[in-house]
Design a protein around this motif. Structure first.
Motif, PDB file in Angstrom:
ATOM      1  N   SER A 227       0.816  -1.221   0.000  1.00 41.96           N
ATOM      2  CA  SER A 227       0.000   0.000   0.000  1.00 41.96           C
ATOM      3  C   SER A 227       0.851   1.274   0.000  1.00 41.96           C
ATOM      4  CB  SER A 227      -0.934   0.002   1.225  1.00 41.96           C
ATOM      5  OG  SER A 227      -0.145  -0.020   2.399  1.00 41.96           O
ATOM      6  N   GLY A 228       2.168   1.140   0.004  1.00 44.07           N
ATOM      7  CA  GLY A 228       3.043   2.311   0.042  1.00 44.07           C
ATOM      8  C   GLY A 228       3.284   2.919  -1.337  1.00 44.07           C
ATOM      9  N   THR A 229       4.084   3.963  -1.378  1.00 43.20           N
ATOM     10  CA  THR A 229       4.375   4.680  -2.633  1.00 43.20           C
ATOM     11  C   THR A 229       4.911   3.730  -3.701  1.00 43.20           C
ATOM     12  OG1 THR A 229       4.936   6.633  -1.356  1.00 43.20           O
ATOM     13  CG2 THR A 229       5.749   6.585  -3.614  1.00 43.20           C
ATOM     14  N   LEU A 230       5.927   2.982  -3.370  1.00 40.76           N
ATOM     15  CA  LEU A 230       6.525   2.053  -4.340  1.00 40.76           C
ATOM     16  C   LEU A 230       5.663   0.809  -4.508  1.00 40.76           C
ATOM     17  CD1 LEU A 230       8.938   1.252  -6.125  1.00 40.76           C
ATOM     18  CD2 LEU A 230      10.027   0.305  -4.069  1.00 40.76           C
TER      19      LEU A 230
ATOM     20  N   VAL B 113       0.586  -8.470   5.344  1.00 39.10           N
ATOM     21  CA  VAL B 113       1.073  -9.293   6.449  1.00 39.10           C
ATOM     22  C   VAL B 113       2.007  -8.425   7.291  1.00 39.10           C
ATOM     23  CG1 VAL B 113       2.426 -11.362   6.988  1.00 39.10           C
ATOM     24  CG2 VAL B 113       0.988 -11.301   4.927  1.00 39.10           C
TER      25      VAL B 113
ATOM     26  N   ILE C  37       5.092  -7.513   8.801  1.00 42.06           N
ATOM     27  CA  ILE C  37       6.408  -8.135   8.577  1.00 42.06           C
ATOM     28  C   ILE C  37       7.199  -8.291   9.876  1.00 42.06           C
ATOM     29  CG2 ILE C  37       6.601  -7.426   6.151  1.00 42.06           C
ATOM     30  CD1 ILE C  37       8.721  -5.334   7.190  1.00 42.06           C
ATOM     31  N   ASP C  38       6.797  -7.558  10.928  1.00 43.71           N
ATOM     32  CA  ASP C  38       7.521  -7.681  12.190  1.00 43.71           C
ATOM     33  C   ASP C  38       7.070  -8.910  12.989  1.00 43.71           C
ATOM     34  OD1 ASP C  38       5.321  -5.684  12.017  1.00 43.71           O
ATOM     35  OD2 ASP C  38       5.374  -5.836  14.195  1.00 43.71           O
TER      36      ASP C  38
ATOM     37  N   ALA D   7       8.153  -2.780   2.498  1.00 41.80           N
ATOM     38  CA  ALA D   7       7.524  -2.372   3.759  1.00 41.80           C
ATOM     39  C   ALA D   7       8.560  -1.725   4.661  1.00 41.80           C
ATOM     40  CB  ALA D   7       6.908  -3.585   4.441  1.00 41.80           C
ATOM     41  N   ALA D   8       8.232  -0.561   5.204  1.00 38.67           N
ATOM     42  CA  ALA D   8       9.182   0.120   6.084  1.00 38.67           C
ATOM     43  C   ALA D   8       8.483   1.234   6.841  1.00 38.67           C
ATOM     44  CB  ALA D   8      10.328   0.709   5.257  1.00 38.67           C
TER      45      ALA D   8
ATOM     46  N   THR E  41       9.031   4.786   7.094  1.00 40.06           N
ATOM     47  CA  THR E  41       9.853   5.707   6.293  1.00 40.06           C
ATOM     48  C   THR E  41       9.855   7.144   6.824  1.00 40.06           C
ATOM     49  OG1 THR E  41       7.977   6.063   4.815  1.00 40.06           O
ATOM     50  CG2 THR E  41       9.566   4.404   4.150  1.00 40.06           C
TER      51      THR E  41
ATOM     52  N   ILE F  77      14.389  -3.282  -0.486  1.00 41.55           N
ATOM     53  CA  ILE F  77      14.577  -1.884  -0.883  1.00 41.55           C
ATOM     54  C   ILE F  77      15.191  -1.112   0.282  1.00 41.55           C
ATOM     55  CG2 ILE F  77      13.503   0.143  -1.943  1.00 41.55           C
ATOM     56  CD1 ILE F  77      13.189  -2.558  -3.523  1.00 41.55           C
ATOM     57  N   SER F  78      16.343  -0.499   0.021  1.00 44.51           N
ATOM     58  CA  SER F  78      17.018   0.276   1.061  1.00 44.51           C
ATOM     59  C   SER F  78      17.189   1.724   0.608  1.00 44.51           C
ATOM     60  CB  SER F  78      18.345  -0.385   1.433  1.00 44.51           C
ATOM     61  OG  SER F  78      18.865   0.222   2.597  1.00 44.51           O
TER      62      SER F  78
ATOM     63  N   TYR G 275      16.532   6.133  11.282  1.00 41.04           N
ATOM     64  CA  TYR G 275      15.989   5.533  10.055  1.00 41.04           C
ATOM     65  C   TYR G 275      17.111   4.849   9.268  1.00 41.04           C
ATOM     66  CZ  TYR G 275      14.148   5.237   5.281  1.00 41.04           C
ATOM     67  OH  TYR G 275      13.790   4.800   4.026  1.00 41.04           O
TER      68      TYR G 275
ATOM     69  N   LYS H 190      17.626   0.830   8.569  1.00 37.44           N
ATOM     70  CA  LYS H 190      17.643   0.276   7.201  1.00 37.44           C
ATOM     71  C   LYS H 190      18.946  -0.513   6.979  1.00 37.44           C
ATOM     72  CE  LYS H 190      15.089   0.659   4.331  1.00 37.44           C
ATOM     73  NZ  LYS H 190      13.890  -0.186   4.017  1.00 37.44           N
TER      74      LYS H 190
ATOM     75  N   SER I 184      17.803   3.281  -2.981  1.00 33.89           N
ATOM     76  CA  SER I 184      17.321   4.381  -3.810  1.00 33.89           C
ATOM     77  C   SER I 184      17.118   5.618  -2.941  1.00 33.89           C
ATOM     78  CB  SER I 184      16.024   3.958  -4.518  1.00 33.89           C
ATOM     79  OG  SER I 184      15.750   4.848  -5.574  1.00 33.89           O
TER      80      SER I 184
ATOM     81  N   LEU J  29      12.002   9.096  -3.103  1.00 35.78           N
ATOM     82  CA  LEU J  29      10.981   8.468  -3.961  1.00 35.78           C
ATOM     83  C   LEU J  29       9.689   9.281  -4.043  1.00 35.78           C
ATOM     84  CD1 LEU J  29      10.713   4.657  -3.157  1.00 35.78           C
ATOM     85  CD2 LEU J  29      11.671   5.776  -5.170  1.00 35.78           C
TER      86      LEU J  29
HETATM   87  N1  LIG Z   1      10.239   7.294   0.337  1.00 35.50           N
HETATM   88  C1  LIG Z   1      11.491   7.519   0.014  1.00 35.50           C
HETATM   89  O1  LIG Z   1      11.893   8.646  -0.279  1.00 35.50           O
HETATM   90  C2  LIG Z   1      12.477   6.375   0.004  1.00 35.50           C
HETATM   91  C3  LIG Z   1      13.798   6.625  -0.385  1.00 35.50           C
HETATM   92  C4  LIG Z   1      14.714   5.569  -0.431  1.00 35.50           C
HETATM   93  C5  LIG Z   1      14.317   4.300  -0.081  1.00 35.50           C
HETATM   94  N2  LIG Z   1      13.045   4.077   0.324  1.00 35.50           N
HETATM   95  C6  LIG Z   1      12.670   2.716   0.694  1.00 35.50           C
HETATM   96  O2  LIG Z   1      11.781   2.237  -0.295  1.00 35.50           O
HETATM   97  C7  LIG Z   1      10.824   1.357   0.297  1.00 35.50           C
HETATM   98  C8  LIG Z   1       9.431   1.825  -0.072  1.00 35.50           C
HETATM   99  O3  LIG Z   1       9.256   3.166   0.414  1.00 35.50           O
HETATM  100  P1  LIG Z   1       7.865   3.932   0.250  1.00 35.50           P
HETATM  101  O4  LIG Z   1       8.191   5.367   0.079  1.00 35.50           O
HETATM  102  O5  LIG Z   1       7.022   3.225  -0.722  1.00 35.50           O
HETATM  103  O6  LIG Z   1       7.279   3.746   1.717  1.00 35.50           O
HETATM  104  P2  LIG Z   1       5.834   4.151   2.245  1.00 35.50           P
HETATM  105  O7  LIG Z   1       5.056   4.870   1.219  1.00 35.50           O
HETATM  106  O8  LIG Z   1       6.024   4.795   3.576  1.00 35.50           O
HETATM  107  O9  LIG Z   1       5.147   2.721   2.454  1.00 35.50           O
HETATM  108  C9  LIG Z   1       5.627   1.839   3.408  1.00 35.50           C
HETATM  109  C10 LIG Z   1       4.754   0.605   3.394  1.00 35.50           C
HETATM  110  O10 LIG Z   1       5.189  -0.254   4.439  1.00 35.50           O
HETATM  111  C11 LIG Z   1       4.038  -0.727   5.143  1.00 35.50           C
HETATM  112  N3  LIG Z   1       4.381  -1.114   6.492  1.00 35.50           N
HETATM  113  C12 LIG Z   1       4.814  -0.331   7.515  1.00 35.50           C
HETATM  114  N4  LIG Z   1       4.993  -1.089   8.616  1.00 35.50           N
HETATM  115  C13 LIG Z   1       4.666  -2.368   8.268  1.00 35.50           C
HETATM  116  C14 LIG Z   1       4.636  -3.600   8.966  1.00 35.50           C
HETATM  117  N5  LIG Z   1       4.992  -3.702  10.252  1.00 35.50           N
HETATM  118  N6  LIG Z   1       4.239  -4.707   8.290  1.00 35.50           N
HETATM  119  C15 LIG Z   1       3.870  -4.645   6.985  1.00 35.50           C
HETATM  120  N7  LIG Z   1       3.863  -3.506   6.279  1.00 35.50           N
HETATM  121  C16 LIG Z   1       4.260  -2.376   6.914  1.00 35.50           C
HETATM  122  C17 LIG Z   1       3.087   0.458   5.086  1.00 35.50           C
HETATM  123  O11 LIG Z   1       1.787   0.032   5.374  1.00 35.50           O
HETATM  124  P3  LIG Z   1       0.819   1.013   6.220  1.00 35.50           P
HETATM  125  O12 LIG Z   1       0.683   2.249   5.407  1.00 35.50           O
HETATM  126  O13 LIG Z   1      -0.417   0.206   6.344  1.00 35.50           O
HETATM  127  O14 LIG Z   1       1.541   1.255   7.506  1.00 35.50           O
HETATM  128  C18 LIG Z   1       3.268   0.888   3.637  1.00 35.50           C
HETATM  129  O15 LIG Z   1       2.503   0.056   2.793  1.00 35.50           O
HETATM  130  C19 LIG Z   1      11.121   1.369   1.796  1.00 35.50           C
HETATM  131  O16 LIG Z   1      11.912   0.259   2.107  1.00 35.50           O
HETATM  132  C20 LIG Z   1      11.934   2.621   2.013  1.00 35.50           C
HETATM  133  O17 LIG Z   1      12.824   2.498   3.098  1.00 35.50           O
HETATM  134  C21 LIG Z   1      12.104   5.082   0.362  1.00 35.50           C
END
Ligand SMILES: NC(=O)c1ccc[n+]([C@@H]2O[C@H](COP(=O)([O-])OP(=O)(O)OC[C@H]3O[C@@H](n4cnc5c(N)ncnc54)[C@H](OP(=O)(O)O)[C@@H]3O)[C@@H](O)[C@H]2O)c1
Length: 281
Positions: A14-17, A40, A42-43, A64-65, A67, A104-105, A130, A134, A153, A156
């Motif tokens: 459900s997140g951005t990526l 699910v 993940i923790d 999942a993270a 963020t 994804i880191s 954070y 990671k 990356s 995002l």
């Molecule tokens: N955003 C950035 O700028 C950026 C940059 C570099 C790398 N990354 C990495 O890229 C990846 C994707 O980032 P994103 O921006 O798409 O993140 P995001 O939009 O914050 O989405 C994070 C996702 O993780 C889920 N999540 C959080 N806690 C969880 C748990 N305990 N069990 C299962 N799911 C869980 C969230 O679900 P809920 O919404 O339901 O909590 C959400 O679907 C991450 O690993 C992040 O570290 C992100």
């Protein structure tokens, strides 16, 4: 095994990526998407193992993270629970069912004290909770399962989820002040461009750490100026604030991709223009 037979689990769907990846796999018959409506947790190792035992993924993509960098500073236990222990659990489950794991880191694993872009051979030394969580996740992945790819990356943005680009445009159009963290230099990366690379990596035979940001870099202020310029907005209010610990110079050098010539990420301005002008899906 060909793409058509591969079962893919996107954790953090459900997140951005995650949303971009789900959209992509929902529009192809090449892969079978295993993501359920309820992600699910993940923790929780037993739930992760149970899901894998039932669904037998061939590929697990860990998007999942936790963020929110500020939230991680304020709640380190929560940050490590999701970003480190969650990554550990998925690595354990991937090993158990012999799945390829794509973790994804982030560029936040680096200190930001350098003055040149950071490649896969530079030493990570994160400053923020954070970034530390990671990196701990990366270490679990590296030590617990052989069939892994770590994709770092940065900055995002993407479709279907509230993100930095959309927020900037909303604030500017509403005549409100755009308040920016003073978090230095990095590479804005389209989640579509990153999803393209991840899709490529699913079928690739490569393993190890890969940097995959859009090419080129800028400050957060230059990023905002480019967003507004592409959108044709010249009248706006901007304030830069120094709020919390963040790296200052963390553009990623996609050196592994340059050396192997196996994949080319797009320039950040090109990808941003495509996103804002909706030239991409
Ligand atoms: N955003 C950035 O700028 C950026 C940059 C570099 C790398 N990354 C990495 O890229 C990846 C994707 O980032 P994103 O921006 O798409 O993140 P995001 O939009 O914050 O989405 C994070 C996702 O993780 C889920 N999540 C959080 N806690 C969880 C748990 N305990 N069990 C299962 N799911 C869980 C969230 O679900 P809920 O919404 O339901 O909590 C959400 O679907 C991450 O690993 C992040 O570290 C992100």
């Amino acid at each position: 095994m060909s793409g058509a037979n591969k079962r893919v689990w996107i954790a953090g769907a459900s997140g951005t990526l995650g949303k971009v990846l789900v959209n992509r796999f929902n529009h192809t018959t090449d892969y079978k998407l295993l993501t359920s409506d309820l992600d699910v947790p993940i923790d929780n190792l037993s739930e992760v193992n149970r899901f894998c035992d039932i669904s037998h993924p061939d590929v697990i993509i860990n998007c999942a993270a936790l963020t929110d960098v500020k939230l991680c500073e304020e709640n380190p236990e929560e940050a490590y629970r999701v970003n480190a222990i969650g990554a550990r659990n998925l690595a354990v489950a991937a090993k158990r069912v012999s799945a390829r794991l794509i973790y994804i880191s982030s560029d936040d694993v680096f200190t930001g004290k350098n003055r040149t872009p950071l490649n896969e051979f530079d030493k990570p030394e994160p400053l923020s909770v954070y970034g530390k969580s990671k990196l701990a996740g990366e270490h679990f992945v590296e030590t617990l399962t052989d069939k892994h790819v770590i994709v770092r990356s940065s900055w995002l943005y993407g479709h279907g989820h509230r993100n930095f680009v959309d927020r900037v445009l909303e604030l500017a159009k509403a005549g409100e002040t755009i308040v920016l963290p003073d978090d230095g230099y990095s590479s804005p990366t389209s989640s579509i461009a990153l999803a393209d690379f991840i899709s490529y990596m699913i079928d690739s035979k490569s393993y190890g750490v890969y940097h995959a940001s859009c090419e080129g870099y800028c400050t957060r202020e230059e990023y905002v100026q480019e967003i507004l310029s592409i959108a044709g907005i010249s009248d706006y209010k901007l304030r830069v604030e120094d709020e919390y610990v963040r790296p200052t110079f963390t553009p990623l050098d996609n050196m592994m991709l340059h050396i192997t010539k196996e994949y080319q990420m797009p320039e950040w301005k090109e990808a941003l223009r495509a996103y804002i002008t909706k030239e991409c899906i």
